[in-house]
Write a protein that holds these residues in place. Structure first.
Motif, PDB file in Angstrom:
ATOM      1  N   GLN A  78    -105.314   8.329  20.154  1.00  0.00           N
ATOM      2  CA  GLN A  78    -105.694   9.746  20.207  1.00  0.00           C
ATOM      3  C   GLN A  78    -104.768  10.526  21.136  1.00  0.00           C
ATOM      4  O   GLN A  78    -104.450  11.685  20.877  1.00  0.00           O
ATOM      5  CB  GLN A  78    -107.149   9.869  20.664  1.00  0.00           C
ATOM      6  N   ALA A  79    -104.294   9.891  22.194  1.00  0.00           N
ATOM      7  CA  ALA A  79    -103.411  10.550  23.154  1.00  0.00           C
ATOM      8  C   ALA A  79    -101.998  10.756  22.617  1.00  0.00           C
ATOM      9  O   ALA A  79    -101.266  11.599  23.131  1.00  0.00           O
ATOM     10  CB  ALA A  79    -103.348   9.736  24.452  1.00  0.00           C
ATOM     11  N   GLN A  80    -101.617  10.009  21.576  1.00  0.00           N
ATOM     12  CA  GLN A  80    -100.239  10.090  21.080  1.00  0.00           C
ATOM     13  C   GLN A  80    -100.084  10.709  19.700  1.00  0.00           C
ATOM     14  O   GLN A  80     -99.002  11.184  19.361  1.00  0.00           O
ATOM     15  CB  GLN A  80     -99.628   8.682  21.040  1.00  0.00           C
ATOM     16  N   ILE A  81    -101.115  10.700  18.894  1.00  0.00           N
ATOM     17  CA  ILE A  81    -100.978  11.153  17.506  1.00  0.00           C
ATOM     18  C   ILE A  81    -100.708  12.663  17.464  1.00  0.00           C
ATOM     19  O   ILE A  81    -101.190  13.410  18.326  1.00  0.00           O
ATOM     20  CB  ILE A  81    -102.219  10.731  16.681  1.00  0.00           C
ATOM     21  N   GLU A  82     -99.936  13.085  16.483  1.00  0.00           N
ATOM     22  CA  GLU A  82     -99.414  14.453  16.475  1.00  0.00           C
ATOM     23  C   GLU A  82    -100.369  15.526  15.965  1.00  0.00           C
ATOM     24  O   GLU A  82    -100.052  16.714  16.026  1.00  0.00           O
ATOM     25  CB  GLU A  82     -98.099  14.508  15.681  1.00  0.00           C
ATOM     26  N   VAL A  83    -101.511  15.155  15.451  1.00  0.00           N
ATOM     27  CA  VAL A  83    -102.514  16.121  14.999  1.00  0.00           C
ATOM     28  C   VAL A  83    -103.858  15.750  15.634  1.00  0.00           C
ATOM     29  O   VAL A  83    -104.056  14.608  16.036  1.00  0.00           O
ATOM     30  CB  VAL A  83    -102.619  16.167  13.456  1.00  0.00           C
ATOM     31  N   PRO A  84    -104.794  16.701  15.721  1.00  0.00           N
ATOM     32  CA  PRO A  84    -106.078  16.405  16.360  1.00  0.00           C
ATOM     33  C   PRO A  84    -106.899  15.366  15.569  1.00  0.00           C
ATOM     34  O   PRO A  84    -107.032  15.469  14.349  1.00  0.00           O
ATOM     35  CB  PRO A  84    -106.809  17.747  16.369  1.00  0.00           C
ATOM     36  N   PHE A  85    -107.421  14.394  16.277  1.00  0.00           N
ATOM     37  CA  PHE A  85    -108.307  13.377  15.723  1.00  0.00           C
ATOM     38  C   PHE A  85    -109.508  13.220  16.647  1.00  0.00           C
ATOM     39  O   PHE A  85    -109.340  13.156  17.864  1.00  0.00           O
ATOM     40  CB  PHE A  85    -107.598  12.002  15.650  1.00  0.00           C
ATOM     41  N   TRP A  86    -110.701  13.149  16.073  1.00  0.00           N
ATOM     42  CA  TRP A  86    -111.890  12.791  16.836  1.00  0.00           C
ATOM     43  C   TRP A  86    -111.893  11.278  17.001  1.00  0.00           C
ATOM     44  O   TRP A  86    -111.524  10.541  16.092  1.00  0.00           O
ATOM     45  CB  TRP A  86    -113.152  13.144  16.083  1.00  0.00           C
ATOM     46  N   HIS A  87    -112.378  10.803  18.135  1.00  0.00           N
ATOM     47  CA  HIS A  87    -112.578   9.369  18.366  1.00  0.00           C
ATOM     48  C   HIS A  87    -114.086   9.121  18.263  1.00  0.00           C
ATOM     49  O   HIS A  87    -114.863   9.621  19.063  1.00  0.00           O
ATOM     50  CB  HIS A  87    -112.035   8.985  19.746  1.00  0.00           C
ATOM     51  N   ILE A  88    -114.477   8.345  17.271  1.00  0.00           N
ATOM     52  CA  ILE A  88    -115.899   8.124  16.965  1.00  0.00           C
ATOM     53  C   ILE A  88    -116.217   6.633  17.011  1.00  0.00           C
ATOM     54  O   ILE A  88    -115.485   5.830  16.438  1.00  0.00           O
ATOM     55  CB  ILE A  88    -116.236   8.635  15.541  1.00  0.00           C
ATOM     56  N   SER A  89    -117.337   6.298  17.658  1.00  0.00           N
ATOM     57  CA  SER A  89    -117.820   4.911  17.640  1.00  0.00           C
ATOM     58  C   SER A  89    -119.308   4.875  17.938  1.00  0.00           C
ATOM     59  O   SER A  89    -119.875   5.825  18.479  1.00  0.00           O
ATOM     60  CB  SER A  89    -117.064   4.057  18.661  1.00  0.00           C
ATOM     61  N   ILE A  90    -119.903   3.751  17.622  1.00  0.00           N
ATOM     62  CA  ILE A  90    -121.302   3.519  17.957  1.00  0.00           C
ATOM     63  C   ILE A  90    -121.486   3.548  19.472  1.00  0.00           C
ATOM     64  O   ILE A  90    -122.498   4.023  19.980  1.00  0.00           O
ATOM     65  CB  ILE A  90    -121.766   2.158  17.378  1.00  0.00           C
ATOM     66  N   ASP A  91    -120.507   3.031  20.200  1.00  0.00           N
ATOM     67  CA  ASP A  91    -120.601   2.999  21.667  1.00  0.00           C
ATOM     68  C   ASP A  91    -120.813   4.397  22.241  1.00  0.00           C
ATOM     69  O   ASP A  91    -121.532   4.570  23.225  1.00  0.00           O
ATOM     70  CB  ASP A  91    -119.346   2.382  22.286  1.00  0.00           C
ATOM     71  N   HIS A  92    -120.191   5.407  21.644  1.00  0.00           N
ATOM     72  CA  HIS A  92    -120.366   6.772  22.136  1.00  0.00           C
ATOM     73  C   HIS A  92    -121.823   7.208  22.036  1.00  0.00           C
ATOM     74  O   HIS A  92    -122.348   7.858  22.940  1.00  0.00           O
ATOM     75  CB  HIS A  92    -119.480   7.755  21.364  1.00  0.00           C
ATOM     76  N   LEU A  93    -122.454   6.828  20.937  1.00  0.00           N
ATOM     77  CA  LEU A  93    -123.869   7.193  20.754  1.00  0.00           C
ATOM     78  C   LEU A  93    -124.759   6.397  21.702  1.00  0.00           C
ATOM     79  O   LEU A  93    -125.670   6.945  22.323  1.00  0.00           O
ATOM     80  CB  LEU A  93    -124.288   6.965  19.307  1.00  0.00           C
ATOM     81  N   ARG A  94    -124.479   5.110  21.808  1.00  0.00           N
ATOM     82  CA  ARG A  94    -125.277   4.250  22.688  1.00  0.00           C
ATOM     83  C   ARG A  94    -125.108   4.685  24.146  1.00  0.00           C
ATOM     84  O   ARG A  94    -126.076   4.902  24.860  1.00  0.00           O
ATOM     85  CB  ARG A  94    -124.860   2.792  22.528  1.00  0.00           C
ATOM     86  N   ASP A  95    -123.856   4.819  24.583  1.00  0.00           N
ATOM     87  CA  ASP A  95    -123.581   5.114  25.982  1.00  0.00           C
ATOM     88  C   ASP A  95    -123.838   6.573  26.344  1.00  0.00           C
ATOM     89  O   ASP A  95    -124.034   6.893  27.519  1.00  0.00           O
ATOM     90  CB  ASP A  95    -122.142   4.745  26.333  1.00  0.00           C
ATOM     91  N   GLY A  96    -123.829   7.451  25.350  1.00  0.00           N
ATOM     92  CA  GLY A  96    -124.043   8.874  25.597  1.00  0.00           C
ATOM     93  C   GLY A  96    -125.507   9.272  25.661  1.00  0.00           C
ATOM     94  O   GLY A  96    -125.826  10.447  25.837  1.00  0.00           O
ATOM     95  N   GLY A  97    -126.400   8.318  25.501  1.00  0.00           N
ATOM     96  CA  GLY A  97    -127.825   8.623  25.603  1.00  0.00           C
ATOM     97  C   GLY A  97    -128.461   9.109  24.318  1.00  0.00           C
ATOM     98  O   GLY A  97    -129.616   9.537  24.317  1.00  0.00           O
ATOM     99  N   VAL A  98    -127.738   9.046  23.218  1.00  0.00           N
ATOM    100  CA  VAL A  98    -128.309   9.458  21.937  1.00  0.00           C
ATOM    101  C   VAL A  98    -129.446   8.512  21.544  1.00  0.00           C
ATOM    102  O   VAL A  98    -130.501   8.939  21.090  1.00  0.00           O
ATOM    103  CB  VAL A  98    -127.222   9.503  20.836  1.00  0.00           C
ATOM    104  N   LEU A  99    -129.214   7.231  21.747  1.00  0.00           N
ATOM    105  CA  LEU A  99    -130.238   6.226  21.458  1.00  0.00           C
ATOM    106  C   LEU A  99    -131.072   5.954  22.712  1.00  0.00           C
ATOM    107  O   LEU A  99    -130.520   5.893  23.811  1.00  0.00           O
ATOM    108  CB  LEU A  99    -129.577   4.907  21.028  1.00  0.00           C
ATOM    109  N   PRO A 100    -132.371   5.746  22.558  1.00  0.00           N
ATOM    110  CA  PRO A 100    -133.200   5.403  23.718  1.00  0.00           C
ATOM    111  C   PRO A 100    -133.056   3.914  24.059  1.00  0.00           C
ATOM    112  O   PRO A 100    -133.975   3.110  23.886  1.00  0.00           O
ATOM    113  CB  PRO A 100    -134.616   5.743  23.243  1.00  0.00           C
TER     114      PRO A 100
END
Length: 181
Positions: free
Chosen positions: A23-45
């Motif tokens: 994501q830091a090197q690619i020449e166009v915008p990209f979202w970085h998506i994973s299950i970990d983001h949901l788990r660690d971000g508090g989305v899941l209880p």
């Protein structure tokens, strides 16, 4: 059509490290998506699942169906994605092939030696012990990738390989084959 770089490999194989560097090197915008983001971000209880107050086995199918549909929604809206995922359920690949039809998917297999996976799993402390070995033995079976990388080669090397391959627009993976039928 969205661009999707799909990083697939065992738990603790280095997908997140590669995704952040990519994501830091690619020449166009990209979202970085994973299950970990949901788990660690508090989305899941998670605390309530861990305490046994909620049944993860009962909630898991709806969670992953929703996650997969959200990926399609993000892509259908024109967002490029760096997706890291572990396809450890037999129907997830066909589901994602269907949901992501029409998008350019570059499917990357991320490999890592079992001793390294096991050591990472223990040091992280947020994975069930043994899940990395189970993933190691199963998740790559029967998958056809556009590119396969070894995480021990380092993120810079792997990002260069991924970008070089992605830029060619040559696709041969399970996603290309499913879209070509």
């Amino acid at each position: 059509m969205a661009q999707i770089i799909f990083l697939h490999g065992p738990s603790s194989s280095g997908k997140s490290t590669i995704a952040r560097a990519l994501q830091a090197q690619i020449e166009v915008p990209f979202w970085h998506i994973s299950i970990d983001h949901l788990r660690d971000g508090g989305v899941l209880p998670m605390a309530r699942f861990k305490a046994g107050e909620f049944d993860w086995a009962a909630a898991k199918p709806a969670f992953f169906d929703g996650f997969h549909m959200s990926l399609a929604s993000y892509a259908n809206a024109g967002n490029n994605l760096i997706l890291e995922h572990i396809l450890d359920n037999d129907h997830w690949l066909p589901d994602l092939q269907h949901l992501l039809t029409g998008h350019d998917i570059y499917f990357v297999g991320v490999h890592c030696a079992l001793p390294t996976l096991s050591a990472r799993e223990i040091s992280r402390g947020d994975r069930p012990i043994g899940s990395a070995q189970l993933d190691f033995e199963t998740v790559h079976l029967g998958k056809r990738y556009d590119l396969e990388v070894q995480s021990e080669d380092g993120p810079e090397h792997n990002v260069n390989l991924i970008l070089e391959g992605w830029r060619t627009r040559k696709r041969v993976s399970d996603f290309f084959v499913s879209c070509d039928l």
